[in-house]
Design a protein around this motif. Sequence first.
Motif, mmCIF file in Angstrom:
data_model
loop_
_atom_site.group_PDB
_atom_site.id
_atom_site.type_symbol
_atom_site.label_atom_id
_atom_site.label_comp_id
_atom_site.label_asym_id
_atom_site.label_seq_id
_atom_site.Cartn_x
_atom_site.Cartn_y
_atom_site.Cartn_z
ATOM 1 N N VAL A 21 19.623 52.041 22.105
ATOM 2 C CA VAL A 21 20.605 51.878 22.350
ATOM 3 C C VAL A 21 21.337 52.780 22.057
ATOM 4 O O VAL A 21 22.476 53.094 22.835
ATOM 5 C CB VAL A 21 21.381 50.074 22.618
ATOM 6 C CG1 VAL A 21 22.448 50.561 22.621
ATOM 7 C CG2 VAL A 21 20.773 49.106 22.930
ATOM 8 N N SER A 88 11.537 51.327 32.126
ATOM 9 C CA SER A 88 10.521 50.306 31.032
ATOM 10 C C SER A 88 9.953 51.213 30.165
ATOM 11 O O SER A 88 9.326 52.010 31.029
ATOM 12 C CB SER A 88 10.258 48.963 31.776
ATOM 13 O OG SER A 88 9.722 49.334 33.224
ATOM 14 N N PHE A 104 15.560 47.906 30.124
ATOM 15 C CA PHE A 104 17.016 48.097 30.422
ATOM 16 C C PHE A 104 17.662 49.008 31.680
ATOM 17 O O PHE A 104 16.912 49.624 32.740
ATOM 18 C CB PHE A 104 17.565 49.222 29.786
ATOM 19 C CG PHE A 104 17.363 50.689 28.967
ATOM 20 C CD1 PHE A 104 17.808 51.629 29.561
ATOM 21 C CD2 PHE A 104 17.025 50.923 28.407
ATOM 22 C CE1 PHE A 104 18.312 52.966 29.476
ATOM 23 C CE2 PHE A 104 16.572 52.112 28.459
ATOM 24 C CZ PHE A 104 17.372 52.965 28.575
ATOM 25 N N ALA A 106 20.845 48.518 34.414
ATOM 26 C CA ALA A 106 22.238 48.492 34.761
ATOM 27 C C ALA A 106 22.264 47.335 36.422
ATOM 28 O O ALA A 106 21.874 47.906 37.436
ATOM 29 C CB ALA A 106 23.023 49.716 35.011
ATOM 30 N N ASP A 107 23.177 46.900 36.631
ATOM 31 C CA ASP A 107 23.593 46.290 37.583
ATOM 32 C C ASP A 107 24.705 46.726 38.887
ATOM 33 O O ASP A 107 24.602 46.154 39.400
ATOM 34 C CB ASP A 107 24.293 44.732 36.941
ATOM 35 C CG ASP A 107 25.334 44.792 36.180
ATOM 36 O OD1 ASP A 107 25.820 45.940 36.366
ATOM 37 O OD2 ASP A 107 26.173 44.031 35.946
ATOM 38 N N GLY A 192 27.287 47.482 33.485
ATOM 39 C CA GLY A 192 26.417 46.699 33.180
ATOM 40 C C GLY A 192 25.432 46.376 32.584
ATOM 41 O O GLY A 192 24.001 45.874 33.411
ATOM 42 N N LEU A 193 24.785 47.532 31.506
ATOM 43 C CA LEU A 193 23.680 47.707 30.843
ATOM 44 C C LEU A 193 23.045 46.874 30.352
ATOM 45 O O LEU A 193 23.595 45.850 29.326
ATOM 46 C CB LEU A 193 24.021 48.809 30.195
ATOM 47 C CG LEU A 193 22.572 49.222 28.955
ATOM 48 C CD1 LEU A 193 21.565 49.246 29.838
ATOM 49 C CD2 LEU A 193 23.140 49.845 28.033
ATOM 50 N N GLU A 194 21.848 46.136 31.089
ATOM 51 C CA GLU A 194 21.029 44.791 29.883
ATOM 52 C C GLU A 194 19.673 45.535 29.846
ATOM 53 O O GLU A 194 19.263 46.216 30.318
ATOM 54 C CB GLU A 194 21.085 43.618 31.392
ATOM 55 C CG GLU A 194 20.294 42.825 30.150
ATOM 56 C CD GLU A 194 20.282 41.586 31.325
ATOM 57 O OE1 GLU A 194 18.862 40.227 31.436
ATOM 58 O OE2 GLU A 194 20.668 41.572 32.557
ATOM 59 N N VAL A 195 19.534 45.147 28.257
ATOM 60 C CA VAL A 195 18.643 45.375 27.320
ATOM 61 C C VAL A 195 17.388 43.568 27.605
ATOM 62 O O VAL A 195 18.438 43.327 26.588
ATOM 63 C CB VAL A 195 19.265 45.980 25.842
ATOM 64 C CG1 VAL A 195 17.554 46.459 25.558
ATOM 65 C CG2 VAL A 195 19.662 47.747 26.337
ATOM 66 N N ASP A 196 16.008 44.307 27.106
ATOM 67 C CA ASP A 196 15.387 43.371 27.764
ATOM 68 C C ASP A 196 14.487 43.017 26.715
ATOM 69 O O ASP A 196 13.375 44.248 26.979
ATOM 70 C CB ASP A 196 14.758 42.384 28.519
ATOM 71 C CG ASP A 196 14.058 41.538 28.931
ATOM 72 O OD1 ASP A 196 14.979 40.222 28.011
ATOM 73 O OD2 ASP A 196 12.920 41.250 29.018
#
Length: 203
Positions: A21, A88, A104, A106-107, A192-196
Amino acid sequence: MYRRKRLAVGTCASFLVVAIVGLVVLSSGTAYATAMATADGSGFTVTADEIRSDEFLLYPSVGEDTEGTTPVAVVEQRGVEIDGMVLSGEKSIPMVDGSMEISFAADETVTADEQYIKLTDLQAEEATFNGQVVNAQASDNPEKQFQQTAGENADPEDGYLTDISGDSPGMVQKDVEMDAVYLASNEITLPGLEVDVEYHPDG
């Protein structure tokens, strides 16, 4: 013992997520994917519903993965838009059995000013090139012996029947899956960054 192992896994995961990040936020996207290397050395994967770029250039070169030097195709592009992007990679965890898969997404539409990508595989359900030029020529520089261009940077030789325009977007690819070892962006926006993070104890 079990608690210490869980703490070690959590600590490694936390540091790695913070590092990724941090690369994304602090470097404005520059080389934001290079920290992701899979356990088998193949690099990382990018999937997208659609990728568009105003200008597109592809040529052969060499790159580096965790196993060493590997042949790659280099893509340089400008005015990039990506819908449904997911990046990924899977990485082994030092001193702990297993591996960790990090992704990660982006929406909304990702935009990048300029991108430089070293890829080992690219698949798309559909690809459209506007003003496409494929050029095989003599050169002392291997990167200039074969080039594919599209968009405003297309520079064809004089033609008589074919009208090659350099309108944008130069390239559109749909339902894309890309294996890469390096990706750098001049400036990139990830709304809309989402890290998993997923831990796989069996590797």
